[in-house]
Motif scaffolding. Structure first.
Motif, mmCIF file in Angstrom:
data_model
loop_
_atom_site.group_PDB
_atom_site.id
_atom_site.type_symbol
_atom_site.label_atom_id
_atom_site.label_comp_id
_atom_site.label_asym_id
_atom_site.label_seq_id
_atom_site.Cartn_x
_atom_site.Cartn_y
_atom_site.Cartn_z
ATOM 1 N N LEU A 94 -12.270 0.500 0.766
ATOM 2 C CA LEU A 94 -10.973 0.869 0.197
ATOM 3 C C LEU A 94 -9.954 -0.259 0.177
ATOM 4 O O LEU A 94 -9.070 -0.289 -0.671
ATOM 5 C CB LEU A 94 -10.389 2.065 0.959
ATOM 6 C CG LEU A 94 -11.190 3.368 0.921
ATOM 7 C CD1 LEU A 94 -10.401 4.480 1.587
ATOM 8 C CD2 LEU A 94 -11.545 3.760 -0.505
ATOM 9 N N TRP A 95 -10.053 -1.188 1.138
ATOM 10 C CA TRP A 95 -9.098 -2.297 1.212
ATOM 11 C C TRP A 95 -9.714 -3.618 0.742
ATOM 12 O O TRP A 95 -9.006 -4.561 0.480
ATOM 13 C CB TRP A 95 -8.575 -2.465 2.629
ATOM 14 C CG TRP A 95 -7.383 -1.623 2.962
ATOM 15 C CD1 TRP A 95 -6.079 -2.012 2.961
ATOM 16 C CD2 TRP A 95 -7.366 -0.243 3.358
ATOM 17 N NE1 TRP A 95 -5.263 -0.970 3.325
ATOM 18 C CE2 TRP A 95 -6.026 0.136 3.572
ATOM 19 C CE3 TRP A 95 -8.365 0.719 3.538
ATOM 20 C CZ2 TRP A 95 -5.661 1.428 3.968
ATOM 21 C CZ3 TRP A 95 -7.996 2.005 3.930
ATOM 22 C CH2 TRP A 95 -6.671 2.332 4.139
ATOM 23 N N PHE B 121 0.818 -1.203 0.000
ATOM 24 C CA PHE B 121 0.000 0.000 0.000
ATOM 25 C C PHE B 121 0.858 1.261 0.000
ATOM 26 O O PHE B 121 0.517 2.253 -0.640
ATOM 27 C CB PHE B 121 -0.936 0.012 1.216
ATOM 28 C CG PHE B 121 -2.079 -0.959 1.097
ATOM 29 C CD1 PHE B 121 -2.835 -1.047 -0.063
ATOM 30 C CD2 PHE B 121 -2.404 -1.803 2.153
ATOM 31 C CE1 PHE B 121 -3.891 -1.946 -0.171
ATOM 32 C CE2 PHE B 121 -3.456 -2.702 2.058
ATOM 33 C CZ PHE B 121 -4.210 -2.772 0.892
ATOM 34 N N SER C 47 -5.303 -5.336 6.993
ATOM 35 C CA SER C 47 -5.830 -4.107 6.400
ATOM 36 C C SER C 47 -6.058 -3.049 7.465
ATOM 37 O O SER C 47 -5.826 -1.859 7.247
ATOM 38 C CB SER C 47 -7.133 -4.406 5.655
ATOM 39 O OG SER C 47 -6.920 -5.334 4.618
ATOM 40 N N ARG D 52 -4.280 5.857 -2.241
ATOM 41 C CA ARG D 52 -5.054 5.429 -1.067
ATOM 42 C C ARG D 52 -5.223 6.562 -0.060
ATOM 43 O O ARG D 52 -6.280 6.710 0.549
ATOM 44 C CB ARG D 52 -4.394 4.217 -0.410
ATOM 45 C CG ARG D 52 -5.267 3.551 0.632
ATOM 46 C CD ARG D 52 -4.702 2.213 1.022
ATOM 47 N NE ARG D 52 -4.715 1.288 -0.094
ATOM 48 C CZ ARG D 52 -5.759 0.532 -0.435
ATOM 49 N NH1 ARG D 52 -6.879 0.630 0.240
ATOM 50 N NH2 ARG D 52 -5.668 -0.303 -1.452
ATOM 51 N N HIS E 102 -8.039 8.797 -1.374
ATOM 52 C CA HIS E 102 -9.377 8.228 -1.229
ATOM 53 C C HIS E 102 -9.799 8.159 0.236
ATOM 54 O O HIS E 102 -10.978 8.368 0.555
ATOM 55 C CB HIS E 102 -9.423 6.836 -1.870
ATOM 56 C CG HIS E 102 -9.632 6.880 -3.343
ATOM 57 N ND1 HIS E 102 -10.873 6.980 -3.920
ATOM 58 C CD2 HIS E 102 -8.745 6.869 -4.377
ATOM 59 C CE1 HIS E 102 -10.759 7.011 -5.232
ATOM 60 N NE2 HIS E 102 -9.475 6.956 -5.533
ATOM 61 N N ASN F 267 -3.395 -0.135 -4.607
ATOM 62 C CA ASN F 267 -4.750 0.216 -4.176
ATOM 63 C C ASN F 267 -5.503 -0.948 -3.564
ATOM 64 O O ASN F 267 -6.475 -0.756 -2.843
ATOM 65 C CB ASN F 267 -5.554 0.746 -5.374
ATOM 66 C CG ASN F 267 -4.857 1.893 -6.066
ATOM 67 O OD1 ASN F 267 -4.283 1.722 -7.133
ATOM 68 N ND2 ASN F 267 -4.880 3.051 -5.457
ATOM 69 N N ASP F 268 -5.033 -2.153 -3.843
ATOM 70 C CA ASP F 268 -5.668 -3.324 -3.244
ATOM 71 C C ASP F 268 -4.650 -4.450 -3.210
ATOM 72 O O ASP F 268 -3.643 -4.422 -3.931
ATOM 73 C CB ASP F 268 -6.908 -3.743 -4.032
ATOM 74 C CG ASP F 268 -7.950 -4.418 -3.157
ATOM 75 O OD1 ASP F 268 -7.591 -4.856 -2.043
ATOM 76 O OD2 ASP F 268 -9.115 -4.519 -3.582
#
Length: 227
Positions: free
Chosen positions: A184-185, A95, A192, A159, A162, A100-101
């Protein structure tokens, strides 16, 4: 029929890569499949993918290194990491680099597709978002820029931007920890959760020039942006 969205997939396991590509193509995606990081970087430069799915452990150039190089010139394209690594430090590193994931192997194709669609929707929202006045700061969500008065602009990660945007949209109210983690995660697991704590700390430091702005930890519930 709507135009196909191009996804760059870097996965060094041929069987898994083929399964992911075939599954995505049945959902109207165009997939550029690469078996190592060097080929993936070349394909990225030659094409215009809208999202990257990168295996972390690849020959020639690993996924983290590839993401770092791409982030130097493109801070907006969504990146999903695929990995068998599950230690907190590895998740946080992904991250922090600008991912982003983070999808841990083994995973279901349906889960990956849901995460891809979610990221693409958030990216579209980002492109249409307006500039936000946040206390004495200006927050340009689309460009992922935070600026205090007329001082030097601070570049936020995808991230960070957002997370701050969601805090702002719920300003002066508690933002449910589990809800924002899943949004978001993609999951509210312990890895997370710790990663989000790291990003909250970073945002607090970047907003500390305006004492009227605070990100409060509401124990047992979530966070509240006071401004």
């Amino acid at each position: 029929m709507s135009e196909k969205v191009t996804i760059l997939l870097a996965e060094d396991e041929p069987a898994l890569g083929q399964i992911i590509r075939d599954s995505l193509e049945t959902r109207n995606f165009k997939v550029l499949l690469c078996e190592d990081g060097e080929i993936a970087l070349k394909k990225y430069k030659e094409n215009d993918p809208k999202l990257l799915v990168l295996d972390v452990m690849m020959p020639k150039k690993d996924g983290f290194t590839l993401a770092k190089e791409i982030r130097k010139e493109n801070n907006e394209i969504p990146i999903i990491f695929l990995t068998a690594k599950s230690q907190t430090k590895d998740v946080v590193e992904g991250f922090t680099i600008g991912g982003n994931d983070y999808v841990k192997k083994p995973f279901s194709i349906e889960e990956l597709i849901v995460r891809i669609n979610s990221l693409l929707q958030r990216t579209n929202l980002q492109k249409t978002a307006e500039i936000i006045n946040l206390g004495l700061y200006t927050f340009d969500f689309r460009r992922q820029i935070l600026q205090y008065k007329t001082e030097k602009e601070l570049q936020l990660t995808h991230r960070e931007a957002h997370l701050l945007f969601n805090l702002y949209k719920n300003k002066n109210e508690v933002l449910d920890r589990s809800v924002i983690l899943k949004k978001l995660w993609g999951t509210d697991d312990i890895f997370s959760s710790r990663s989000m704590d790291v990003f909250i700390t970073k945002l607090r430091k970047k907003l500390n020039q305006d004492p009227a702005i605070q990100i409060l930890n509401v124990r047992g519930y979530g966070y509240k942006l006071v401004c």
